[in-house]
Write an enzyme that holds these catalytic residues in place. Structure first.
Site, PDB file in Angstrom:
ATOM      1  CE1 TYR A  84     -10.319 -22.408 -13.650  1.00 41.02           C
ATOM      2  CE2 TYR A  84      -9.236 -20.917 -12.121  1.00 41.02           C
ATOM      3  CZ  TYR A  84     -10.377 -21.381 -12.717  1.00 41.02           C
ATOM      4  OH  TYR A  84     -11.580 -20.836 -12.385  1.00 41.02           O
ATOM      5  CE  LYS A 131     -19.997 -30.556 -23.802  1.00 45.64           C
ATOM      6  NZ  LYS A 131     -21.485 -30.471 -23.773  1.00 45.64           N
ATOM      7  CG  ASP A 165     -24.202 -30.037 -21.456  1.00 44.45           C
ATOM      8  OD1 ASP A 165     -23.852 -31.082 -20.859  1.00 44.45           O
ATOM      9  OD2 ASP A 165     -24.467 -30.035 -22.669  1.00 44.45           O
ATOM     10  CG  ASP A 215     -14.571 -21.028 -11.245  1.00 40.22           C
ATOM     11  OD1 ASP A 215     -14.641 -20.553 -10.096  1.00 40.22           O
ATOM     12  OD2 ASP A 215     -14.623 -20.337 -12.283  1.00 40.22           O
ATOM     13  CG  ASP A 251     -19.393 -19.011  -8.131  1.00 45.27           C
ATOM     14  OD1 ASP A 251     -18.742 -19.372  -7.133  1.00 45.27           O
ATOM     15  OD2 ASP A 251     -19.208 -17.930  -8.722  1.00 45.27           O
TER      16      ASP A 251
HETATM   17  C1  IPM Z   1     -12.787 -19.222  -7.095  1.00 51.04           C
HETATM   18  C2  IPM Z   1     -12.534 -17.967  -7.875  1.00 51.04           C
HETATM   19  C3  IPM Z   1     -11.137 -18.053  -8.498  1.00 51.04           C
HETATM   20  C4  IPM Z   1     -11.143 -19.242  -9.435  1.00 51.04           C
HETATM   21  C5  IPM Z   1     -10.663 -16.785  -9.244  1.00 51.04           C
HETATM   22  C6  IPM Z   1     -10.802 -15.557  -8.391  1.00 51.04           C
HETATM   23  C7  IPM Z   1      -9.262 -16.920  -9.751  1.00 51.04           C
HETATM   24  O1  IPM Z   1     -13.527 -17.787  -8.830  1.00 51.04           O
HETATM   25  O2  IPM Z   1     -12.029 -19.480  -6.129  1.00 51.04           O
HETATM   26  O3  IPM Z   1     -13.709 -19.940  -7.421  1.00 51.04           O
HETATM   27  O4  IPM Z   1     -11.546 -19.110 -10.602  1.00 51.04           O
HETATM   28  O5  IPM Z   1     -10.741 -20.322  -9.009  1.00 51.04           O
HETATM   29 MG    MG Z   2     -15.111 -19.178  -8.735  1.00 47.95          MG
END
Ligand code: IPM
Ligand code: MG
Length: 365
Positions: free
Chosen positions: A145, A195, A227, A251, A255
């Site tokens: 990032y 990884k 993975d 990240d 999710d």
């Molecule tokens: C998160 C989001 C952010 C990230 C984006 C919106 C920059 O997906 O907080 O997980 O990738 O960190």
């Molecule tokens: Mg995210």
């Protein structure tokens, strides 16, 4: 004399302001029950900040955050701002600089299946029977990032996009400590994601995590390729306690883990700096499609306030009181539309009714 904390309130866009209002009501109730005062300063962030002050993270907002003990963050983004250049969009233009400016290197993202809501998960009941409780610990200020060089160079078909993934030993050490310390208060298991069969950063990551792990003999450590980790999360989520991840892997996996709970509107998160400063926000987004209808689920925002009490205010008892109140309200069958399944005993409620129910439960003795 009780304690006093200065809170920067950044409600943002979409459902942000509505759910924030409920979290602030809950903080009022906490003030009533515990010896504490939360001094709140409101500031613009995200799309509304672009509209009113010309950019997603105005200087004034940064100054207000600097003068605070913690940031309570709503959510940012919406269709109105989607055509802006990526760096200026609400999400990237606000979140990434906030993380960098305040050194928010440790991102804690719990993914919990609430027993009352197992039916809402996308997984089969038998896979999640008994629920699960995973904590994703994501490194938040390093890796691909932020590492340099980064950008798009050259002309025409000669153009190349460049991202660099870089991790130093201290960066890995400090996030590993966060994961092991968190595990000590939970089920004492850390799965470190990497990884290492491909990436040099991961080889170093694994070596450093292994070394830090020896300082925590009471915590069981294992390593998993990302993975495989993605696969294992859907196969058998209960095998995980704490998932330790570098920035991008965290990240993605956070999710995935959140979605498995089926209750994205319920999950809070904390982004912590060294010391007590932190930023607290719901894991879900600004949900523009349901904004201003009074139907959004305020629980993620309320639980984010609870995490703030825990990590920035050192008020564990108050934090646990909020968590307990939320649990009670769910057990009583209160459901906003996102988690309403039409089962017997469930009552569909609005955003503000849900907030009021949490406060009522908080005030019950
Ligand atoms: C998160 C989001 C952010 C990230 C984006 C919106 C920059 O997906 O907080 O997980 O990738 O960190
Ligand atoms: Mg995210």
């Amino acid at each position: 004399m009780g304690k006093k904390f200065r809170i920067a309130v950044l409600s943002g866009d979409g459902i942000g302001p509505e759910v924030m209002a409920e979290a602030l009501n809950v903080l009022d109730a906490v003030e009533g029950r515990f010896q504490v005062k939360f001094e709140r300063t409101f500031a613009n962030v995200g799309g509304i900040a672009i509209d009113k002050e010309g950019k997603a993270l105005p200087d004034r907002t940064v100054e207000i955050c600097k003068a605070s003990d913690a940031i309570l963050f709503g959510s940012v983004g919406g269709p109105k701002w989607e055509d802006l250049p990526p760096d200026e969009q609400p999400e990237r233009g606000a979140l990434l600089p906030l993380r960098k400016i305040f050194g928010l290197y440790a991102n804690l993202r719990p993914a919990i299946i609430f027993p009352a809501l197992t039916g809402a998960s996308s997984l089969k009941e038998e896979v999640i029977a008994g629920g699960f409780n995973i904590l994703v610990v994501r490194e938040l200020t390093g890796g691909i990032y932020f590492s340099q060089p980064k950008g798009i160079e050259g002309e025409g078909r000669e153009r190349v996009g460049i991202d660099t993934m870089r991790y130093s030993v201290p960066e890995i050490e400090r996030i590993a400590h966060v994961a092991f310390k968190a595990a000590q208060k939970r089920d004492r298991r850390v799965t470190s994601i990497d990884k290492a069969n491909v990436l040099s950063t991961s080889v170093l990551w694994r070596e450093v995590v292994e070394a830090i792990g020896r300082e925590y003999p009471d915590v069981e450590l294992n390593h998993m390729y990302v993975d495989n980790g993605a696969m294992q999360l859907v196969r058998k989520p209960k095998q995980f306690d704490v998932l330790l991840c570098e920035n991008m892997f965290g990240d993605i996996l956070s999710d995935e883990a959140a979605m498995l709970t089926g209750s994205l509107g319920m999950l809070p998160s904390a982004s912590l700096a060294e010391g007590a400063f932190g930023m607290y926000e719901p894991s879900g987004g600004s949900a523009p499609d349901i904004a201003d209808q009074g139907i959004a689920n305020p629980i993620a925002q309320i639980l984010s306030a609870s995490m703030m009490l825990h990590y920035s205010c050192n008020m564990v008892e108050a934090a646990e009181a909020i968590d307990g109140a939320v649990q009670k309200v769910l057990d009583k069958g209160f459901r906003t539309s996102d988690i309403y399944q039409g089962r017997t005993g469930e009552t569909q409620v609005s955003t503000s009714e849900m907030g009021a129910a949490v406060i009522a439960a908080l005030q019950e003795k």
